[in-house]
Design a protein around this motif. Structure first.
Motif: not given
Lengths: 214, 148
Positions: A174-176, A179, A197-198, A194-195, A201, A191, A163-165, A151, B20-21, B24
């Motif tokens: 840890s909810e949008p 944050l 980042l996901q 996070v998308r 990953v 959103y 910054l999110i991490i 991550i 968090l993941f 979304v």
């Protein structure tokens, strides 16, 4: 809506595409629970219960009428996702408590040779063993380090993601929406970030798996 | 950033990020495929398997009127059996039911009523089985009427 009309809508649905969406959803949703997934085989939520089992269960029960879809009230995919959530949430709660719940019932109606409820009941019987195994605990620690590394790597040189991490590391919920409040940015941006980042990953994970195979 | 909150451990941080993941949903087909691959599945092979599951579930679905009619027929048979068992004069009930059905079919389809003249000698099981067959015929006739 009559059963016949509901059936026609189910019959005409694109089950190939829907099932992919449902599988991605169940994998993603289960991440919420530390008691689920993280085993040696990534296809399993807990020992003996795969993500595929959950998707299969909701499809079969939609057609059997055991879970009654009313197309006038809700679209098919959100309705199926709602049932996936309820299965995964109940499984996580019951595994965490390591107790048999009402989920563990005889499977008389299911079309599976071994129904989901049966598999879940078997998983209960083994969940205690898994938690007490020292080897598993060490592997779990190693797994946590590897996952975090991945991550961090995905977020590297991207200030928004870092910054999110950091916000989460410092204790932000840890909810949008939390944050967004903490970082003072629109929730829509969170959103998207996070998308992003996901996505990164996942790309790294697939790359790592491929290099392991080679 | 608020200083009232404490730092998380590695385990807590990973759990929080995973949480968090999970909030979304993957949206595009690329994102969906990537999540599926990370989950250890081949997206297309999985889709094929689930299509087959859906087809199987479709063919057995009680929401489909054909299956519904079949299920109702089965239930009717069970009800009839239960009624015959419960009935004080069980044999009288069975004989009366057979005769009613035979009369119905002898006129309509030329059903061989003659073969069933010695009903008094038939066992209860034979009578039940004859009723089942006749009830089934009646059900099929109903299905054919519905189809036409």
């Amino acid at each position: 809506m009559t059963d016949e009309k509901t059936f026609r809508l189910l019959e005409g649905a694109d089950w190939g595409g829907i099932s992919k969406e449902l599988l991605a959803f169940v994998i993603n949703w289960a991440r919420k629970y530390p008691t689920l997934g993280h085993g040696e085989d990534p296809r399993f939520l807990v020992l003996g219960v795969s993500y595929e089992d959950v998707v299969q269960e909701v499809i079969v029960k939609a057609f059997s009428g055991e879970r009654n879809w009313d197309p006038d009230t809700v679209d098919l995919v959100p309705w199926l996702k709602m049932h996936i959530k309820s299965i995964v949430d109940a499984l996580a709660r019951s595994i965490a408590a390591n107790q048999e719940t009402d989920l563990v019932t005889r499977d008389e109606e299911s079309d599976f040779e071994l129904g989901l409820e049966y598999k879940i009941s078997m998983a209960h019987q083994h969940s205690g063993e898994q938690l007490n195994n020292p080897e598993d605990l060490l592997l779990k620690k190693e797994y946590i380090e590897q996952e975090l590394q991945l991550i961090y790597e995905a977020a590297r040189d991207d200030e928004e993601l870092e910054l999110i991490i950091l916000a989460i590391q410092c204790g932000c919920e840890s909810e949008p929406r939390f944050l967004a409040e903490e970082l003072n940015v629109p929730v829509k941006d969170i959103y998207q970030q996070v998308r992003r980042l996901q996505r990164r990953v996942n790309v790294l994970k697939v790359k790592n798996e491929r290099s392991k195979v080679r | 950033m608020s200083d009232q909150k404490s730092d998380r451990t590695g385990k807590e941080l990973l759990e929080a990020l995973n949480h968090l993941f999970s909030e979304v949903d993957p949206q595009t087909s690329e994102e969906i495929a990537a999540v599926i691959k990370v989950g250890g599945y081949d997206p297309d092979a999985f889709a094929m398997r689930m299509k087959a599951v859906a087809e199987q579930a479709m063919s057995n679905s009680p929401l489909n009127w054909r299956n519904k009619a079949r299920i109702e027929l089965e239930q009717e048979r069970k009800r009839l059996k239960a009624h015959a068992v419960r009935h004080d004069g069980g044999r009288d009930f069975l004989l009366k039911r057979v005769k009613t059905l035979l009369e119905k079919y002898s006129g309509v389809t030329g059903f061989a009523y003659a073969h069933h003249r010695n009903l008094d000698k038939a066992s209860d099981d034979d009578l039940l089985s004859l009723i089942e067959e006749l009830e089934h015929l009646s059900g099929l006739e109903k299905l054919e009427d519905d189809e036409n």
